[in-house]
Design an enzyme around this catalytic site. Structure first.
Site, mmCIF file in Angstrom:
data_model
loop_
_atom_site.group_PDB
_atom_site.id
_atom_site.type_symbol
_atom_site.label_atom_id
_atom_site.label_comp_id
_atom_site.label_asym_id
_atom_site.label_seq_id
_atom_site.Cartn_x
_atom_site.Cartn_y
_atom_site.Cartn_z
ATOM 1 N N TYR A 186 0.888 -1.083 0.307
ATOM 2 C CA TYR A 186 0.083 0.239 -0.126
ATOM 3 C C TYR A 186 0.587 1.225 0.721
ATOM 4 O O TYR A 186 1.973 1.801 0.990
ATOM 5 C CB TYR A 186 -0.922 -0.268 1.082
ATOM 6 C CG TYR A 186 -1.372 1.217 1.257
ATOM 7 C CD1 TYR A 186 -2.622 1.835 0.573
ATOM 8 C CD2 TYR A 186 -1.147 2.400 2.094
ATOM 9 C CE1 TYR A 186 -3.342 3.288 0.400
ATOM 10 C CE2 TYR A 186 -2.409 3.662 3.049
ATOM 11 C CZ TYR A 186 -3.024 3.350 1.540
ATOM 12 O OH TYR A 186 -3.766 5.040 1.657
ATOM 13 N N HIS A 209 -4.534 16.155 -2.888
ATOM 14 C CA HIS A 209 -5.029 16.311 -2.326
ATOM 15 C C HIS A 209 -4.992 17.662 -1.296
ATOM 16 O O HIS A 209 -5.342 17.679 -0.302
ATOM 17 C CB HIS A 209 -4.303 15.467 -1.295
ATOM 18 C CG HIS A 209 -4.453 14.166 -1.123
ATOM 19 N ND1 HIS A 209 -4.609 13.077 -2.299
ATOM 20 C CD2 HIS A 209 -4.758 13.153 -0.194
ATOM 21 C CE1 HIS A 209 -5.031 11.747 -2.240
ATOM 22 N NE2 HIS A 209 -5.217 12.181 -1.255
ATOM 23 N N ASN A 241 0.740 12.018 4.926
ATOM 24 C CA ASN A 241 0.189 10.852 5.917
ATOM 25 C C ASN A 241 0.746 11.314 7.610
ATOM 26 O O ASN A 241 1.871 10.050 8.294
ATOM 27 C CB ASN A 241 0.174 9.342 5.657
ATOM 28 C CG ASN A 241 -1.030 8.935 5.656
ATOM 29 O OD1 ASN A 241 -0.962 7.314 5.537
ATOM 30 N ND2 ASN A 241 -1.936 9.486 6.058
ATOM 31 N N TYR A 292 -16.185 33.541 45.168
ATOM 32 C CA TYR A 292 -15.465 31.999 44.704
ATOM 33 C C TYR A 292 -14.136 32.632 43.463
ATOM 34 O O TYR A 292 -12.820 31.764 43.618
ATOM 35 C CB TYR A 292 -16.317 30.859 44.193
ATOM 36 C CG TYR A 292 -17.123 30.550 44.465
ATOM 37 C CD1 TYR A 292 -17.490 30.518 46.146
ATOM 38 C CD2 TYR A 292 -18.313 29.239 44.129
ATOM 39 C CE1 TYR A 292 -18.073 29.711 47.381
ATOM 40 C CE2 TYR A 292 -18.893 28.588 44.948
ATOM 41 C CZ TYR A 292 -19.279 28.711 46.795
ATOM 42 O OH TYR A 292 -19.667 28.487 47.427
ATOM 43 N N ARG A 311 -10.761 33.193 46.053
ATOM 44 C CA ARG A 311 -10.510 32.481 47.271
ATOM 45 C C ARG A 311 -10.589 31.477 46.608
ATOM 46 O O ARG A 311 -10.101 30.276 47.280
ATOM 47 C CB ARG A 311 -12.162 31.799 48.245
ATOM 48 C CG ARG A 311 -12.035 31.273 49.119
ATOM 49 C CD ARG A 311 -13.253 30.675 50.195
ATOM 50 N NE ARG A 311 -14.148 31.314 49.982
ATOM 51 C CZ ARG A 311 -15.322 30.848 50.137
ATOM 52 N NH1 ARG A 311 -15.647 29.519 50.783
ATOM 53 N NH2 ARG A 311 -16.675 31.464 50.383
ATOM 54 N N PHE A 324 -2.240 7.055 11.635
ATOM 55 C CA PHE A 324 -2.231 8.737 11.582
ATOM 56 C C PHE A 324 -3.669 9.328 12.282
ATOM 57 O O PHE A 324 -3.644 10.384 11.833
ATOM 58 C CB PHE A 324 -2.482 8.845 10.035
ATOM 59 C CG PHE A 324 -3.305 7.628 9.642
ATOM 60 C CD1 PHE A 324 -4.806 7.663 9.450
ATOM 61 C CD2 PHE A 324 -2.533 6.751 9.003
ATOM 62 C CE1 PHE A 324 -5.924 6.347 9.391
ATOM 63 C CE2 PHE A 324 -3.525 5.276 8.785
ATOM 64 C CZ PHE A 324 -4.800 5.543 8.154
ATOM 65 N N GLU A 349 -12.696 5.261 5.195
ATOM 66 C CA GLU A 349 -11.846 5.278 6.145
ATOM 67 C C GLU A 349 -13.368 6.017 6.765
ATOM 68 O O GLU A 349 -13.788 7.157 6.882
ATOM 69 C CB GLU A 349 -11.128 6.925 5.855
ATOM 70 C CG GLU A 349 -9.916 6.859 4.982
ATOM 71 C CD GLU A 349 -9.427 7.321 3.997
ATOM 72 O OE1 GLU A 349 -9.587 8.507 4.373
ATOM 73 O OE2 GLU A 349 -8.175 6.920 3.532
#
Length: 508
Positions: A52, A82, A194, A277, A280, A326, A411
């Site tokens: 791959y 991409h 990646n 608060y 404090r 990834f 995915e």
């Protein structure tokens, strides 16, 4: 110079490279690992094994085998297709951090790149050529594909870069620096994109800002305590040791140190029995934010030294495994955690602002106005702080619980870690402005009480801050004051540091 090996990159070193422009070098051991990993890729290509990302398509196309003559073109097509990020670019220091982190990950020797890829990344860092990378477009699994593709484009001489305070083409920057673009070979495009370096880079830069801002919040809160003549007993070590959280104990100790020598703090029962608060409980609330920041730091430093691409090459190519390093879920959750930590610093700060300006809650002039009624004073500064705090609440919604399938459902679970990191960065900017508003109000309250009564540490802080924001003698455009003091705080994030968690050291 910082030597990179893939194993010892800390947030301190990231800060030195990204904010102080320290140069980097590559360790000889890591380069040997890179060479051995590359030999494995070349053997796979020559033997026509199907692996791959080396000689197959990507994502849903993982079952498509690529001819040996096309494996180099495959990598260039990958990064061009991409590189579809959109929106405003990441800040330049984040782009620099991405280069640094990607280089460090590749030096682990599991990615199959040629040494020239690592050398080119180091050259870009050392020559301060930083890719222009759009912020939006990453799902945070399969890595930060879109952002890192814009980074990878620069290696082949495409895309745009930050260079000498201008945005120019990568090609033009190469010409000026007498550098040559690289032609990608098998596996290299995938190895570059990646990974989780966009979310980790934004996260690291945000953490560096947040941690320094958290220290500043203690200094500013200490000025507010004096402006309201707060009760020092709430910070007694016995209280905090009884609970046991180290960060809470440390915050209380730092505030006691900051307030040492003040004539404006009171004892319980002297003027009131208890403070609200927001005064404090400063150690408890700020301490909890520090707990989160400590957690985030641990995860960022692990990720900064992680191999996050796919597939990974082990044992000189004898073992090549496709996995999911990834996937950005560890960083996504960490960034959501940091969002909450920073948002809470703003939330409690806004409540202290209200106590400084509300005449029903103090004995100061209403809204710290020099002429109440005719002049509104700090009335709308609190409005602005409230707006920023409310915006933070929206941004703090966890991104890591969201997912949406992609690549034809191959995915099918993603982290949204880069969205979480971007939102964390936005919250930190808002929080700095809220603290700037608290500082403006605390300065005015301290002026009414008498600056000479402040502790020595806060008196110095008061005098420095007054050079940026003058006393409120009459109403003016306070927007300018907020922005000026915000820029001053950002510029001077290293000004107030703690030595061994105890002594306050003012650095100019």
């Amino acid at each position: 110079m910082i030597e990179l090996s893939g194993h010892a990159l800390s947030l301190d070193k990231i800060e030195r490279v990204c904010f102080e422009n320290e140069l980097v070098s590559i360790s000889s051991d890591s380069m040997e690992r890179v060479k051995n990993s590359r030999k494995a890729v070349e053997r796979i290509v020559s033997e026509k094994k199907t692996i791959y990302g080396i000689n197959t398509g990507f994502g849903k196309f993982s079952d498509v085998t690529i001819d040996e003559s096309d494996v180099n073109d495959l990598q260039l097509h990958l990064i061009r297709s991409h590189a579809c990020g959109v929106g405003e670019p990441f800040p330049e220091e984040v782009s620099r951090a991405m280069l640094l982190l990607r280089l460090n990950a590749l030096l682990k020797g599991f990615s199959g790149i040629r040494p020239i890829i690592a050398e080119q990344l180091a050259s870009l860092l050392n020559k301060r050529i930083h890719p222009v990378i759009p912020q939006q477009g990453s799902l945070g699994a399969s890595g930060d594909l879109a952002p890192l593709s814009h980074l990878a484009l620069v290696l082949v001489g495409e895309g745009k870069v930050f260079y000498k305070k201008h945005i120019i083409s990568a090609k033009a920057a190469y010409l000026q620096e007498v550098m040559n673009p690289i032609s990608l070979q098998a596996k290299e495009g995938l190895a570059l994109i990646n990974g989780t370096q966009a979310m980790t880079a934004m996260g690291a830069v945000s953490w560096l800002e947040a941690s320094k801002l958290a220290y500043q919040s203690e200094m500013i809160a200490s000025l507010t305590i004096q402006g309201l003549e707060g009760i020092i007993d709430s910070f007694h070590p016995a209280i905090h040791e009884a609970r046991g959280y180290p960060q809470q104990i440390e915050v209380a100790k730092r505030i006691r140190d900051i307030l040492q020598g003040s004539s404006l703090v009171t004892r319980q029962g002297e003027k009131r029995v208890q403070d609200a608060y927001s005064i404090r409980c400063i150690p408890q609330v700020h301490g909890a934010s520090w707990q989160a920041l400590d957690y985030v730091k641990e995860k960022l430093e692990i990720e900064a030294n992680a191999a996050t691409d796919n597939p990974l090459i082990f044992n000189d190519g004898e073992l090549i495994i496709s996995g999911g390093n990834f996937h950005g879920q560890p960083i996504a959750i960490s960034m959501d955690f940091m969002k909450i930590a920073a948002a809470e610093l703003a939330s409690i700060s806004e409540r202290r602002i209200e106590r400084l300006v509300n005449p029903q809650l103090n004995d100061l002039p209403p809204f710290l106005s020099p002429n109440p009624g005719l002049q509104s004073g700090a009335m709308i500064l609190q409005y602005c702080a409230a707006s920023l705090v409310s915006e933070n609440k929206t941004l703090a919604h966890p991104a890591s619980v969201d997912s949406i399938p992609s690549s034809a459902n191959q995915e099918d679970h993603v982290s949204m870690g880069t969205i979480a990191a971007r939102h964390a960065h936005a919250i930190i900017q808002n929080t700095r402005r809220v603290l700037a508003i608290e500082l403006i109000c605390a300065l005015q309250a301290a002026e009414y009480r008498g600056p000479d009564k402040l502790s020595p540490t806060t008196r110095e802080f008061y005098n420095d801050a007054r050079k940026v924001v003058p006393s409120i003698k009459e109403d003016r455009v306070f927007s300018e004051d907020i922005e000026n003091i915000t820029k001053w705080l950002k510029k001077n994030e290293l000004s107030w540091t703690m030595t061994h968690g105890r002594e306050i050291v003012l650095q100019t």
